[in-house]
Design a protein around this motif. Structure first.
Motif, PDB file in Angstrom:
ATOM      1  N   GLU A  51       0.854  -1.282   0.133  1.00  0.00           N
ATOM      2  CA  GLU A  51       0.110   0.054   0.021  1.00  0.00           C
ATOM      3  C   GLU A  51       0.840   1.437   0.057  1.00  0.00           C
ATOM      4  O   GLU A  51       2.067   1.352   0.536  1.00  0.00           O
ATOM      5  CB  GLU A  51      -0.917  -0.087   1.208  1.00  0.00           C
ATOM      6  CG  GLU A  51      -2.013  -1.153   1.181  1.00  0.00           C
ATOM      7  CD  GLU A  51      -2.417  -1.176   2.655  1.00  0.00           C
ATOM      8  OE1 GLU A  51      -2.170  -0.693   3.544  1.00  0.00           O
ATOM      9  OE2 GLU A  51      -3.640  -1.959   2.660  1.00  0.00           O
ATOM     10  N   CYS A  52       0.170   2.355  -0.734  1.00  0.00           N
ATOM     11  CA  CYS A  52       0.893   3.605  -0.500  1.00  0.00           C
ATOM     12  C   CYS A  52       1.236   4.116   0.965  1.00  0.00           C
ATOM     13  O   CYS A  52       0.142   3.964   1.758  1.00  0.00           O
ATOM     14  CB  CYS A  52       0.433   4.539  -1.414  1.00  0.00           C
ATOM     15  SG  CYS A  52       0.781   6.300  -1.297  1.00  0.00           S
ATOM     16  N   THR A  53       2.278   4.591   1.126  1.00  0.00           N
ATOM     17  CA  THR A  53       2.742   5.191   2.563  1.00  0.00           C
ATOM     18  C   THR A  53       1.899   6.591   2.873  1.00  0.00           C
ATOM     19  O   THR A  53       1.757   6.916   3.989  1.00  0.00           O
ATOM     20  CB  THR A  53       4.105   5.281   2.834  1.00  0.00           C
ATOM     21  OG1 THR A  53       4.745   6.164   1.974  1.00  0.00           O
ATOM     22  CG2 THR A  53       4.631   3.708   2.694  1.00  0.00           C
ATOM     23  N   GLY A  54       1.580   7.181   1.855  1.00  0.00           N
ATOM     24  CA  GLY A  54       0.707   8.153   1.848  1.00  0.00           C
ATOM     25  C   GLY A  54      -0.572   8.231   2.030  1.00  0.00           C
ATOM     26  O   GLY A  54      -1.200   8.834   2.986  1.00  0.00           O
ATOM     27  N   CYS A  55      -1.441   7.446   1.277  1.00  0.00           N
ATOM     28  CA  CYS A  55      -2.641   7.372   1.354  1.00  0.00           C
ATOM     29  C   CYS A  55      -3.406   6.137   1.377  1.00  0.00           C
ATOM     30  O   CYS A  55      -4.375   5.895   1.906  1.00  0.00           O
ATOM     31  CB  CYS A  55      -3.296   7.705  -0.131  1.00  0.00           C
ATOM     32  SG  CYS A  55      -3.112   6.714  -1.488  1.00  0.00           S
ATOM     33  N   GLY A  56      -2.536   5.246   1.664  1.00  0.00           N
ATOM     34  CA  GLY A  56      -2.966   3.788   1.973  1.00  0.00           C
ATOM     35  C   GLY A  56      -3.596   2.922   1.072  1.00  0.00           C
ATOM     36  O   GLY A  56      -3.962   1.816   1.395  1.00  0.00           O
ATOM     37  N   LEU A  73       5.155   4.997  -2.774  1.00  0.00           N
ATOM     38  CA  LEU A  73       4.295   6.061  -2.940  1.00  0.00           C
ATOM     39  C   LEU A  73       3.568   5.773  -4.258  1.00  0.00           C
ATOM     40  O   LEU A  73       4.108   5.522  -5.296  1.00  0.00           O
ATOM     41  CB  LEU A  73       5.075   7.190  -2.861  1.00  0.00           C
ATOM     42  CG  LEU A  73       5.659   7.920  -1.667  1.00  0.00           C
ATOM     43  CD1 LEU A  73       6.485   9.198  -1.893  1.00  0.00           C
ATOM     44  CD2 LEU A  73       4.496   8.208  -0.539  1.00  0.00           C
ATOM     45  N   CYS A  74       2.156   6.093  -4.143  1.00  0.00           N
ATOM     46  CA  CYS A  74       1.583   6.245  -5.564  1.00  0.00           C
ATOM     47  C   CYS A  74       2.000   7.340  -6.103  1.00  0.00           C
ATOM     48  O   CYS A  74       2.508   8.442  -5.507  1.00  0.00           O
ATOM     49  CB  CYS A  74       0.303   5.998  -5.244  1.00  0.00           C
ATOM     50  SG  CYS A  74      -0.921   7.354  -4.399  1.00  0.00           S
ATOM     51  N   GLU A  75       1.601   7.697  -7.633  1.00  0.00           N
ATOM     52  CA  GLU A  75       1.916   8.677  -8.240  1.00  0.00           C
ATOM     53  C   GLU A  75       1.361  10.106  -7.495  1.00  0.00           C
ATOM     54  O   GLU A  75       1.917  11.311  -7.567  1.00  0.00           O
ATOM     55  CB  GLU A  75       1.475   8.833  -9.504  1.00  0.00           C
ATOM     56  CG  GLU A  75       2.354   7.995 -10.163  1.00  0.00           C
ATOM     57  CD  GLU A  75       2.080   7.946 -11.765  1.00  0.00           C
ATOM     58  OE1 GLU A  75       1.229   7.651 -12.169  1.00  0.00           O
ATOM     59  OE2 GLU A  75       2.984   8.593 -12.489  1.00  0.00           O
ATOM     60  N   ALA A  76       0.102  10.052  -6.780  1.00  0.00           N
ATOM     61  CA  ALA A  76      -0.626  11.165  -6.401  1.00  0.00           C
ATOM     62  C   ALA A  76       0.033  11.852  -4.957  1.00  0.00           C
ATOM     63  O   ALA A  76      -0.247  12.764  -4.554  1.00  0.00           O
ATOM     64  CB  ALA A  76      -2.133  10.747  -6.112  1.00  0.00           C
ATOM     65  N   CYS A  77       0.736  10.718  -4.395  1.00  0.00           N
ATOM     66  CA  CYS A  77       1.487  11.073  -3.077  1.00  0.00           C
ATOM     67  C   CYS A  77       3.135  11.462  -3.178  1.00  0.00           C
ATOM     68  O   CYS A  77       3.637  11.521  -2.131  1.00  0.00           O
ATOM     69  CB  CYS A  77       1.238   9.873  -2.156  1.00  0.00           C
ATOM     70  SG  CYS A  77      -0.579   9.767  -1.766  1.00  0.00           S
ATOM     71  N   LEU A  78       3.286  11.594  -4.505  1.00  0.00           N
ATOM     72  CA  LEU A  78       4.768  12.029  -4.653  1.00  0.00           C
ATOM     73  C   LEU A  78       5.294  13.040  -3.986  1.00  0.00           C
ATOM     74  O   LEU A  78       6.484  13.563  -3.790  1.00  0.00           O
ATOM     75  CB  LEU A  78       5.112  11.835  -6.284  1.00  0.00           C
ATOM     76  CG  LEU A  78       5.221  10.480  -6.864  1.00  0.00           C
ATOM     77  CD1 LEU A  78       5.673  10.710  -8.198  1.00  0.00           C
ATOM     78  CD2 LEU A  78       6.390   9.774  -6.200  1.00  0.00           C
TER      79      LEU A  78
HETATM   80 ZN   LIG Z   1      -0.836   7.455  -2.330  1.00  0.00          ZN
END
Ligand SMILES: [Zn+2]
Length: 137
Positions: A51-56, A73-78
């Motif tokens: 899972e993304c560490t930013g948004c889960g 990290l996903c692209e949205a949470c870079l």
């Molecule tokens: Zn994310």
């Protein structure tokens, strides 16, 4: 891990790795990667790789590796770590494979190298100090 705290899980992993070397295990990069992933896991410091560490959210394609954030990290949470670089799915798969495998698998040298660099960065961030054994191989 503090020296004064016994940790049988980590001790067992270290002992197994040393015994394999003594018995003539020649694929040191795979052995090192396997040990590092497993010891991080028993110590509770494993990177977050599903899972993304930013948004889960679950992230698989176009995942980025952020040692600072502790995993993907996903692209949205870079914006959490603009220096996070895209991590190939093969490297992610190998990370998961190593965490589950009792025996060190034989890794392609390029894959072992790619993995090791990311793990070394991860360990540096988790420890917040340099390790003598990291970055010299
Ligand atoms: Zn994310």
């Amino acid at each position: 891990m503090p020296l004064e705290e016994p940790h049988p899980g980590a001790y067992g992993l270290l002992k197994n790795a040393l015994v394999r070397l003594e018995q003539g295990w020649t694929d040191a990069p795979s052995l090192e990667a396997h040990f590092l992933v497993r010891v991080l896991r028993v110590a509770g410091f494993q990177p977050q790789v599903d899972e993304c560490t930013g948004c889960g959210r679950r992230v698989r394609s176009r995942a980025h590796w952020s040692a600072r954030q502790g995993g993907l990290l996903c692209e949205a949470c870079l914006h959490h770590d603009p220096r996070a670089a895209e991590i190939p799915p093969a490297v992610l798969d190998t990370l998961e494979q190593l965490a589950e495998a009792e025996l060190p698998p034989t890794l392609e040298p390029a894959l072992a190298h790619a993995l090791r660099g990311r793990l070394d960065d991860f360990v540096r961030w988790r420890l917040d100090r340099p390790l003598k054994t990291v970055g010299q191989s």
